[in-house]
Design an enzyme around this catalytic site. Structure first.
Site, short mmCIF file in Angstrom:
data_model
loop_
_atom_site.label_atom_id
_atom_site.label_comp_id
_atom_site.label_asym_id
_atom_site.label_seq_id
_atom_site.Cartn_x
_atom_site.Cartn_y
_atom_site.Cartn_z
N GLU A 7 8.92 0.74 18.10
CA GLU A 7 10.34 0.98 18.33
C GLU A 7 10.63 2.45 18.14
O GLU A 7 11.14 2.89 17.11
CB GLU A 7 11.21 0.12 17.41
CG GLU A 7 12.68 0.16 17.81
CD GLU A 7 13.57 -0.68 16.91
OE1 GLU A 7 14.64 -0.16 16.53
OE2 GLU A 7 13.21 -1.83 16.60
N HIS A 9 12.35 5.75 19.97
CA HIS A 9 13.39 5.92 20.97
C HIS A 9 13.39 7.29 21.62
O HIS A 9 12.89 8.28 21.07
CB HIS A 9 14.75 5.66 20.33
CG HIS A 9 14.86 4.31 19.69
ND1 HIS A 9 14.79 3.15 20.42
CD2 HIS A 9 15.01 3.93 18.40
CE1 HIS A 9 14.92 2.11 19.60
NE2 HIS A 9 15.04 2.57 18.37
N HIS A 160 16.78 -5.25 21.34
CA HIS A 160 17.20 -4.22 20.39
C HIS A 160 18.70 -4.28 20.20
O HIS A 160 19.44 -4.60 21.14
CB HIS A 160 16.77 -2.84 20.91
CG HIS A 160 17.08 -1.73 19.97
ND1 HIS A 160 18.26 -1.01 20.03
CD2 HIS A 160 16.37 -1.21 18.93
CE1 HIS A 160 18.26 -0.10 19.08
NE2 HIS A 160 17.13 -0.19 18.39
N ASP A 282 11.13 3.19 14.04
CA ASP A 282 12.54 3.39 14.42
C ASP A 282 12.87 4.87 14.53
O ASP A 282 13.97 5.32 14.19
CB ASP A 282 13.48 2.72 13.42
CG ASP A 282 14.81 2.29 14.05
OD1 ASP A 282 15.05 2.66 15.21
OD2 ASP A 282 15.58 1.60 13.39
#
Length: 324
Positions: A7, A9, A160, A282
């Protein structure tokens, strides 16, 4: 130990405006720093990965992404463009990056076509969807073509969080509870349960759903879900498997994104099995170094640590890291 993070981004300048709802949740300073890192791939990101010992990031468009676009044609065109862009970044750094497709679910048929193109032509490893698409959830019958495609390609859909369609009255007067602090997790867990009770996993038993943040709380309530299913007025809903937990143990995979804590990690392993847990950081909303240090020292067997750090990702996503 090798590490693949799921995850992680990014955004492009053309898509940055979609993130205004996320920007409103963050402090000005936090959002400014996150924005710099979201748009960067080499100046900060790769050095951060190297310093922490992270081999591969599986990149995904940050929330709410294309789900925030009301015009289906615009969203479809932007999905094609951003997936081509992502494939180009991966081609420049093929041993360090992989990626999830962005899908414009405003047009389900074209979204399925884009998923197939992304996987078979661009080499992407599934798709990430940021919550609802203009109020439409992934259990909507119109999205069956996307689930059919994902199952046929044997790739996961990563669900998500993002802002909800509306605000529940329970949050009235407490805006601090909105967003990743609390409401996003509740909304996303509920969204996942809609897939169970909406029959998605009955129709597509080999579908794979990914949830971040250690499963958005679902691994901790499996027993109660089953107990209350026996008690509940089922409102005409029938499940092919006996209990809700059976679907979550079969179809759900969770990542460690944004959850640097041994207690939920161990609970998730006990609830779902180590084969269903994957590493994530993250980035850039959490620290790569803290996440990597955590997973390296968590109270796990080395066999389970290997599964979570990279072996499960290799199996689920067909991502093969190399030694730096």
């Amino acid at each position: 130990m090798r590490k693949i993070a799921l995850e992680e981004h990014f955004f492009t300048p053309e898509l940055a405006d979609y993130s205004s709802s996320t920007k409103a949740i963050a402090s000005t300073r936090a959002w400014a720093e996150a924005s710099r890192r979201l748009a960067d791939f080499t100046e900060k990101r790769l050095p951060d990965m190297d310093a922490a010992g992270l081999d591969v990031q599986v990149l995904s468009l940050t929330a709410p992404g294309l789900q925030a676009e009301p015009d289906a044609k615009v969203a479809t065109a932007k999905a094609t463009a951003v997936n081509d862009f992502l494939a180009g970044i991966i081609a420049e750094h093929p041993t360090r990056f992989s990626g999830f497709c962005a899908l414009a679910l405003q047009d389900p048929g074209k979204a399925a076509d884009e998923l197939e193109r992304g996987v078979t032509q661009l080499g992407l490893c599934g798709a990430l969807v940021n919550a609802h698409t203009q109020g439409v959830y992934l259990d909507d019958p119109g999205l069956s073509v996307v689930w059919e495609c994902a199952e046929a390609l044997d790739v996961p859909l990563y669900l998500h969080p993002a802002n909800g369609v509306d605000k529940s009255h329970v949050f009235s007067g407490h805006p601090e509870l909105e967003g990743p602090m609390w409401s996003w997790g509740v909304d996303t867990a509920t969204h996942a349960l809609r897939l169970v009770f909406g029959g998605v996993f009955d129709r597509y038993p080999n579908a794979k759903l990914l949830l971040g943040h250690m499963g958005e709380g679902l691994p901790y309530v499996l027993w109660r879900l089953d107990s209350r299913w026996d008690f509940h007025n089922r409102h005409g809903i029938e499940l092919q498997l006996e209990y809700p937990s059976h679907y979550l143990r079969r179809n759900l995979f969770v990542t460690t994104s944004g959850a640097v804590s041994s207690a939920p990690l161990l609970c998730s392993i006990l609830a779902l099995g180590a084969d269903h847990i994957l590493f994530a950081t993250d980035y850039p909303f959490e620290s790569i170094s803290k996440a990597c240090e955590f997973i390296a020292n968590a109270p796990l067997s080395e066999a389970d640590r290997e599964k979570i750090c990279f072996r499960n990702a290799e199996s689920l996503l067909n991502v093969k890291p190399v030694h730096p």
